[in-house]
Design a protein around this motif. Structure first.
Motif, short mmCIF file in Angstrom:
data_model
loop_
_atom_site.label_atom_id
_atom_site.label_comp_id
_atom_site.label_asym_id
_atom_site.label_seq_id
_atom_site.Cartn_x
_atom_site.Cartn_y
_atom_site.Cartn_z
N GLY A 297 1.84 1.64 2.01
CA GLY A 297 0.62 2.51 1.88
C GLY A 297 1.28 3.93 1.91
N GLY B 143 -5.50 3.77 -5.87
CA GLY B 143 -4.76 2.53 -6.59
C GLY B 143 -4.84 2.19 -7.86
N SER C 294 -0.26 2.64 -4.48
CA SER C 294 -1.37 2.58 -3.30
C SER C 294 -1.47 3.66 -2.52
CB SER C 294 -0.93 1.27 -2.49
OG SER C 294 -2.07 1.34 -1.29
N ASN D 177 -7.24 2.52 0.43
CA ASN D 177 -6.55 1.32 0.24
C ASN D 177 -5.16 1.41 0.60
OD1 ASN D 177 -4.47 2.04 -2.29
ND2 ASN D 177 -6.32 3.10 -2.70
N GLY E 45 -1.45 -1.51 0.13
CA GLY E 45 -1.00 -2.50 -0.88
C GLY E 45 -0.18 -3.71 -0.12
N VAL F 93 -3.69 -4.55 -4.37
CA VAL F 93 -4.26 -3.39 -3.61
C VAL F 93 -5.60 -3.97 -2.82
CG1 VAL F 93 -5.31 -1.16 -3.97
CG2 VAL F 93 -3.35 -1.62 -5.30
#
Length: 516
Positions: free
Chosen positions: A27, A316, A343, A394, A396, A433
């Motif tokens: 992230g 994302g 991400s 988000n 990842g 994601v």
């Protein structure tokens, strides 16, 4: 001798030979002040998937002080300390809860905000001290996880090595042949030249936060006019220092002198996007020759799976080097492709200021780099994932499913070749994601390693869509033509008006004469 040097430099900085990597989280873009008691932090969702490692892709912290263009070392240190001590933020709780499964540790690289200033590159003062603070942040993160003493000592020794480099780039290796994964984290700030030909004003304190907006506009205009390719000074601008390039080339060199020929998966972390066609954001596309050099290097990795991870942009996205080539009819299945997964961000997204309502339209306007799969259309029924991007907060994840029943012979060419081919064909990888609740919102889908390998020709590599494509040239030509037409029409009416005024005046003079 050169052979010894190659072998030494190709070795990863940190090695975990006993960890077969199957689950990684990553992230970027974490703003401490964005977290409040009413603003859900994302780390409980990351805990749910129980990753073996976590990768920071830049902007682990932001300076809260908007009165200064460049954050002082004291400001950055305070933000790191808050991150590691404040339970409301959630990062410390995440680390404490992860001691049983985060055995591959926390690793990362910085981007502009944890570097100290928006859009900054090699002009940053006190680079060594800033790098040291980030490495200490990573070290303390791993201390909280409570590593075994051997791993703890290894990280301390590695940090001493990293401090001697000209940037915050490093590599980590997991597993042993044939289940070996190599993570390479680049530093796209310490050696990067200023944006050319117009340096970014993103860090300049302009009222209402217009510095960042003007930085986006200037990048868009210069890329839209293709100035990065037209002007030699811009064409030769650097994203990475030459020292980092040499290190990177050694990290992926596949020959008898290195151990890289037994790497099954390469994960390349870049804080800024590589494959995007969006000219408003910072990316490798604004340094087209550097981008081509990177893509050529990754394209030359034979057989192994290669994926790029990136952050920075506050949304994302899944990107595909073959997307634009397909549209032009310049791609066939055997060419392969390079996949990139972005991400960003963990605490905020582009639908918030300053992009706000413009985020979606901007992303929709530049789609030619996006990965296309039915997997995303299925998860995207209630959001923008059908367009292969996601504008909520988000993080990842990477899932790896290794082929089973492989004989692990490190020596013996026949066995190695057979096992390696088996891994590429029968091992699978999926990159996702996930949103703040841990729900999958974007995915590459589950594919064999061979799907994540690129074998494009040099001509195809040069045709991969980028940001500097001259798409604004017709607009500027049209605008200039319109202005010229308006000028000529104005001139015509001025001349006609003068002529009529002259006639009128002559008529009046004649009348005066007659009256006399």
């Amino acid at each position: 001798c050169r052979e010894d040097k190659i072998y030494k430099m190709s070795k990863a900085d940190k090695q975990y030979p006993n960890i077969t990597l199957t689950n990684v989280a990553f992230g970027s873009c974490h703003k401490n002040k964005a977290i409040t008691t009413s603003h859900q932090n994302i780390f409980p969702a990351i805990i749910k998937i129980q990753p073996q490692a976590f990768l920071w892709l830049g902007d682990a912290i932001y300076s809260p002080n908007k009165k200064v263009s460049v954050a002082t070392k004291e400001i950055l240190q305070h933000e790191y300390d808050v991150m590691l001590s404040n339970y409301t933020i959630g990062y410390k709780a995440f680390l404490e809860a992860s001691s049983s499964f985060l055995v591959g540790g926390v690793h990362g690289t910085h981007d502009d905000h944890d570097y100290g200033a928006n859009d900054y590159g090699n002009q940053m003062p006190d680079k060594l001290e800033r790098k040291k603070m980030f490495l200490e942040f990573i070290q303390k993160s791993n201390d909280i996880i409570s590593y075994h003493q051997s791993s703890h000592s290894q990280l301390e020794q590695v940090n001493e090595i990293l401090l001697q480099r000209d940037g915050l780039y490093s590599s980590i290796e997991y597993g042993s042949f044939p289940n070996k994964v190599k993570v390479i984290l680049l530093d796209t700030r310490s050696g990067r030249d200023k944006h050319c030909p117009i340096p970014s004003v993103g860090a300049v304190r302009i009222p209402f936060g217009l510095g960042s907006a003007l930085g986006c506009v200037s990048r868009w205009i210069t890329a839209g006019l293709n100035l990065q390719n037209k002007l030699e000074k811009c064409r030769n601008a650097k994203m990475l220092s030459e020292q980092q390039w040499k290190w990177l080339e050694d990290q992926v060199a596949q020959n008898e002198e290195t151990d890289n020929e037994n790497v099954s998966v390469y994960i390349l972390g870049s804080s800024v996007q590589v494959l995007t066609t969006n000219p408003a954001v910072e990316s490798w596309g604004h340094y087209p020759e550097e981008r081509l050099r990177l893509l050529t290097l990754l394209n030359n990795i034979k057989k192994s799976a290669v994926i790029i991870l990136s952050g920075d942009v506050h949304h994302g996205e899944i990107l595909d080097s073959s997307a634009g080539l397909r549209l032009k009819g310049d791609w066939i299945d055997g060419n392969g492709r390079i996949i990139e997964i972005t991400s960003s961000g963990l605490t905020h997204s582009c639908v918030e200021p300053f992009y706000g309502p413009f985020c979606g339209p901007i992303l929709d306007n530049f789609p030619n780099h996006r990965y296309n799969t039915m997997d995303n259309k299925e998860v995207g029924k209630n959001n923008d994932a059908a367009n292969n991007y996601y504008t909520g907060r988000n993080f990842g994840s990477i899932e790896i499913r290794w082929a089973k029943n492989l004989e692990k012979h490190r020596y013996g060419i026949t066995d190695n070749k057979s096992n390696f081919e088996n891994v590429l064909t029968h091992s699978y990888m999926k990159v996702n994601v996930l949103d703040v609740d841990g729900k999958q919102v974007l995915t590459t889908g589950l594919h064999p390693f061979s799907t994540y390998n690129s074998q494009l020709t040099e001509k195809q590599l040069r045709k991969i869509d980028g940001t500097s494509d001259g798409h604004l040239i017709p607009f500027f030509i049209g605008s200039f033509a319109l202005l010229l037409l308006c000028f000529l029409l104005s001139l015509k009416w001025m001349c006609w008006g003068s002529f009529r005024f002259g006639l009128h005046r002559s008529s009046l003079n004649e009348k005066k004469k007659k009256l006399q």
